[in-house]
Design a protein around this motif. Structure first.
Motif, PDB file in Angstrom:
ATOM      1  N   SER A 202      17.644  17.096  13.161  1.00 13.34           N
ATOM      2  CA  SER A 202      16.399  16.397  13.514  1.00 13.34           C
ATOM      3  C   SER A 202      16.046  17.205  14.981  1.00 13.34           C
ATOM      4  N   TYR A 204      14.422  16.394  18.715  1.00 11.37           N
ATOM      5  CA  TYR A 204      14.100  15.407  19.759  1.00 11.37           C
ATOM      6  C   TYR A 204      12.742  15.699  20.600  1.00 11.37           C
ATOM      7  N   GLN A 205      12.124  14.487  20.760  1.00 11.19           N
ATOM      8  CA  GLN A 205      11.063  14.821  21.335  1.00 11.19           C
ATOM      9  C   GLN A 205      10.686  13.667  22.203  1.00 11.19           C
ATOM     10  N   ALA A 212      11.913   9.759  18.117  1.00 10.95           N
ATOM     11  CA  ALA A 212      13.384  10.170  18.272  1.00 10.95           C
ATOM     12  C   ALA A 212      14.360   8.801  18.522  1.00 10.95           C
ATOM     13  N   MET A 233      20.702  17.983  17.082  1.00 11.93           N
ATOM     14  CA  MET A 233      19.354  17.770  17.373  1.00 11.93           C
ATOM     15  C   MET A 233      18.746  18.902  18.234  1.00 11.93           C
ATOM     16  N   GLY A 235      15.498  20.486  20.911  1.00 13.36           N
ATOM     17  CA  GLY A 235      14.206  19.866  21.553  1.00 13.36           C
ATOM     18  C   GLY A 235      13.970  21.102  22.765  1.00 13.36           C
TER      19      GLY A 235
END
Length: 383
Positions: A202, A204-205, A212, A233, A235
């Protein structure tokens, strides 16, 4: 045609909105049009760009955000390292969006609510005015000002049916729906899904609407239930402290690295509360990931619940956790979502979307002039 795209600022790091603009710019340049991209690079913070510059400061890049437009001009296209641009595209690094600094064009695109406020005031020689709308940007500005840009006399291009519905609810006119797309030469299957280690990925933000916190909560429950499950993750930020050590984290992966990340995982989780379209889940699907996400307007452009993805209500962590467990524990379901998702996403190409944008601009320039635009308020078209 001479076509100009106006950004709100010079993007220091990758972003989906900027990527879409540059894909269209590349397409039009390949088609032989003269294309300009405007990057405002003010030397000091102003109130309108406070939010964007806060993000730059938090990433440790504040000094870069203060770099002058002159330095960026000297850097040329090397100032935009995260995405290749056609060498025929002209880049303008300007100290402001003053119309006197903007090249004359046949068509000019605002690409963000603040740029729409500026472009709306430009004289007619800067081009017939278009507005590329990729999100309902109340997350980045006062609702009354954002809404007003939707009602301004632009030819508006929205990237999802959901945004078209938002526009209709606001009373916006002159809208054209043209979906986003992917670079399938870049994002493709390199590693067959059946050969991959069971794993979850996934993004991350930090923006709350990106979900998130929901992803991290779900990852925590997955870790308890499947201790050996690999979770990753990625980002733009340095590793955030709230990401536990048992989650792998990749900072700012370049395009090829990002493609490899997608190809190294089986399941992609997208927990956004709202998206205009959403590139990462679509890229992951193109690379062979099964998508488990939220049932929101932007994701519904390509995610069909039960067919190409499993969707649940935004913020419903229990439902999303159960969907991920279903995919993990049912290899037939995993393989089916991987196959159908990848096949379905292949229809979203920049050749198709670029051709629609090009045709839309030709259509407007050939039938509607700046002088009679406001005399035709009922013109409302959708593809």
């Amino acid at each position: 045609m001479r076509v100009t795209f106006v950004h709100p600022m010079h993007a220091l790091l990758p972003g989906g909105g900027g990527k879409v603009v540059h894909e269209y710019a590349n397409y039009l340049a390949r088609r032989g049009h003269t294309v300009n991209i405007i990057f405002p690079c003010p030397s000091e913070v102003d109130a309108d760009l406070k939010t964007l510059r806060y993000r730059a400061r938090e990433r440790g890049d504040w000094w870069k955000a203060r770099t002058s437009a002159t330095v960026r001009r000297l850097m040329g296209k090397s100032a935009l390292r995260w995405m290749p641009l056609d060498p025929r595209i002209d880049l303008y690094f300007l100290p402001s969006l003053d119309s006197r600094l903007i090249p004359d064009s046949d068509a000019i695109f605002a690409t963000y609510w603040q740029t729409a406020e500026a472009v709306e005031k430009y004289p007619s020689n800067k081009g017939t005015k278009f507005y590329l709308i990729q999100h309902y940007e109340t997350w980045a500005g006062p609702k009354d000002r954002v809404d007003r840009t939707w009602l301004a006399p632009f030819h508006k291009m929205v990237v999802s049916r959901w945004l078209h519905e938002v526009g209709e609810s606001l009373g916006a006119r002159n809208m054209r729906y043209i979906t986003n797309a992917l670079d399938h030469d870049q994002f493709r299957v390199l590693n067959p899904g059946q050969a991959r280690e069971l794993s979850v990925l996934s993004m991350y933000q930090r923006a709350p609407w990106k979900g998130a916190d929901d992803v991290l909560a779900i990852f925590g429950r997955l870790h308890e239930r499947y201790p050996s499950l690999r979770m990753t993750m990625f980002g733009l930020d340095l590793r955030p402290p709230q990401i536990p050590g048992w989650i792998d984290y990749v900072r700012n992966p370049r395009a090829n690295h990002l493609r490899d990340l997608y190809n190294a995982h089986c399941i992609y989780i997208g927990a956004s509360r709202e998206e205009g379209w959403g590139l990462p889940p679509a890229e992951a699907m193109a690379c062979g990931c099964a998508f488990v996400g939220t049932d929101i307007g932007g994701f519904r452009e390509y995610a069909i619940n039960g067919l190409t993805a499993l969707l649940s209500a935004p913020g419903d962590r229990d439902a999303m956790f159960k969907n991920v467990c279903r995919v993990i524990e049912n290899s037939n379901l995993l393989n089916r979502l991987q196959a159908t998702g990848t096949e379905h996403i292949r229809q979203f190409t920049w050749e198709k979307s670029g051709a629609k944008l090009e045709a839309y601009v030709h259509e407007v320039l050939g039938t509607v002039s700046a002088s009679d635009f406001q005399e035709r308020p009922g013109m409302n078209t959708s593809a």
